[in-house]
Scaffold this motif. Structure first.
Motif, mmCIF file in Angstrom:
data_model
loop_
_atom_site.group_PDB
_atom_site.id
_atom_site.type_symbol
_atom_site.label_atom_id
_atom_site.label_comp_id
_atom_site.label_asym_id
_atom_site.label_seq_id
_atom_site.Cartn_x
_atom_site.Cartn_y
_atom_site.Cartn_z
ATOM 1 N N THR A 1 -18.645 6.429 9.356
ATOM 2 C CA THR A 1 -17.737 5.907 9.309
ATOM 3 C C THR A 1 -15.988 6.887 9.165
ATOM 4 O O THR A 1 -14.847 6.742 9.567
ATOM 5 N N LYS A 2 -16.412 8.024 8.856
ATOM 6 C CA LYS A 2 -15.283 8.939 8.374
ATOM 7 C C LYS A 2 -14.869 9.536 9.901
ATOM 8 O O LYS A 2 -13.713 10.003 10.088
ATOM 9 N N GLU A 3 -16.024 9.999 10.939
ATOM 10 C CA GLU A 3 -16.028 9.742 11.851
ATOM 11 C C GLU A 3 -15.464 8.893 12.951
ATOM 12 O O GLU A 3 -14.062 9.389 13.637
ATOM 13 N N PHE A 4 -15.258 7.739 12.853
ATOM 14 C CA PHE A 4 -14.516 7.016 13.314
ATOM 15 C C PHE A 4 -13.290 6.301 12.405
ATOM 16 O O PHE A 4 -12.043 5.956 12.448
ATOM 17 N N GLY A 5 -13.156 7.440 11.698
ATOM 18 C CA GLY A 5 -11.436 7.526 10.961
ATOM 19 C C GLY A 5 -11.142 6.333 9.966
ATOM 20 O O GLY A 5 -10.067 6.342 9.589
ATOM 21 N N PHE B 1 -16.479 -3.441 14.143
ATOM 22 C CA PHE B 1 -15.603 -3.800 13.949
ATOM 23 C C PHE B 1 -13.828 -3.687 14.442
ATOM 24 O O PHE B 1 -13.180 -3.935 15.389
ATOM 25 N N ASP B 2 -13.910 -2.942 13.262
ATOM 26 C CA ASP B 2 -12.220 -2.461 13.376
ATOM 27 C C ASP B 2 -12.163 -1.697 15.097
ATOM 28 O O ASP B 2 -10.984 -1.811 15.000
ATOM 29 N N THR B 3 -12.925 -0.788 14.743
ATOM 30 C CA THR B 3 -12.578 -0.211 16.365
ATOM 31 C C THR B 3 -12.730 -0.563 17.412
ATOM 32 O O THR B 3 -11.661 -0.749 18.032
ATOM 33 N N SER B 4 -13.622 -1.889 17.543
ATOM 34 C CA SER B 4 -13.268 -1.848 19.122
ATOM 35 C C SER B 4 -11.949 -3.171 18.911
ATOM 36 O O SER B 4 -11.306 -3.424 19.569
ATOM 37 N N GLU B 5 -11.824 -3.884 17.687
ATOM 38 C CA GLU B 5 -10.324 -4.341 17.465
ATOM 39 C C GLU B 5 -9.017 -2.979 18.183
ATOM 40 O O GLU B 5 -8.231 -3.675 18.877
ATOM 41 N N ARG B 6 -9.150 -1.413 17.560
ATOM 42 C CA ARG B 6 -8.244 -0.784 17.866
ATOM 43 C C ARG B 6 -8.642 -0.707 19.618
ATOM 44 O O ARG B 6 -7.478 -0.285 20.263
ATOM 45 N N LEU B 7 -9.675 -0.891 20.568
ATOM 46 C CA LEU B 7 -9.686 -0.598 21.710
ATOM 47 C C LEU B 7 -9.829 -1.760 22.785
ATOM 48 O O LEU B 7 -9.482 -1.523 24.032
ATOM 49 N N LYS B 8 -9.471 -3.344 22.079
ATOM 50 C CA LYS B 8 -9.289 -4.111 22.685
ATOM 51 C C LYS B 8 -8.869 -3.529 23.734
ATOM 52 O O LYS B 8 -9.614 -4.533 25.015
ATOM 53 N N ASP C 1 -9.277 12.627 20.478
ATOM 54 C CA ASP C 1 -8.567 13.262 19.170
ATOM 55 C C ASP C 1 -9.078 13.725 17.665
ATOM 56 O O ASP C 1 -8.625 13.088 16.636
ATOM 57 N N GLY C 2 -10.096 13.901 18.083
ATOM 58 C CA GLY C 2 -11.081 14.006 16.566
ATOM 59 C C GLY C 2 -11.431 12.660 15.752
ATOM 60 O O GLY C 2 -11.904 13.050 14.622
ATOM 61 N N ARG C 3 -10.934 11.840 16.810
ATOM 62 C CA ARG C 3 -11.572 10.531 15.802
ATOM 63 C C ARG C 3 -12.931 9.786 17.281
ATOM 64 O O ARG C 3 -12.938 9.387 18.052
ATOM 65 N N ARG C 4 -13.741 9.413 16.380
ATOM 66 C CA ARG C 4 -15.277 8.835 17.255
ATOM 67 C C ARG C 4 -14.840 7.141 17.241
ATOM 68 O O ARG C 4 -13.766 6.552 16.683
#
Length: 97
Positions: A46-50, A8-15, A76-79
């Protein structure tokens, strides 16, 4: 239809970029629990997702290449997302199926 999953946090970052994709692609973003009991990310993922966490989200989109053009799988090294490649899992998660 191609399906990816992300926290979910990634979806918010990519919103903003996801909303941009909605202008040209048939797309649906929803919690994985809408269709399956649970999807869990490993500590390594989770580590790959920063460090992004939260409930697993599913993003279904017409064109995986179009997604990759706007939001690369790794940036940039982040999934940004994990592509679901198993046909049975795709059939289960695809909201347009």
């Amino acid at each position: 239809m191609p399906v990816v999953t992300l926290p979910f946090d990634t979806s918010e970052r990519l919103k903003d970029r996801i909303q941009h994709l909605e202008k040209t692609q048939k797309i649906k973003l929803f919690p994985a629990t809408d269709v399956v009991m649970a999807l869990v990310f490993t500590a390594a993922e989770t580590k790959e997702f920063g460090g992004d966490e939260g409930a697993a989200m599913v993003l279904a989109i017409d064109d995986l290449a179009a997604l990759g053009d706007i939001i690369p799988e790794i940036e940039d090294g982040r999934r940004n997302y994990c592509i679901i490649r198993n046909d049975r899992a795709i059939a289960r998660l695809d909201p347009f199926h």
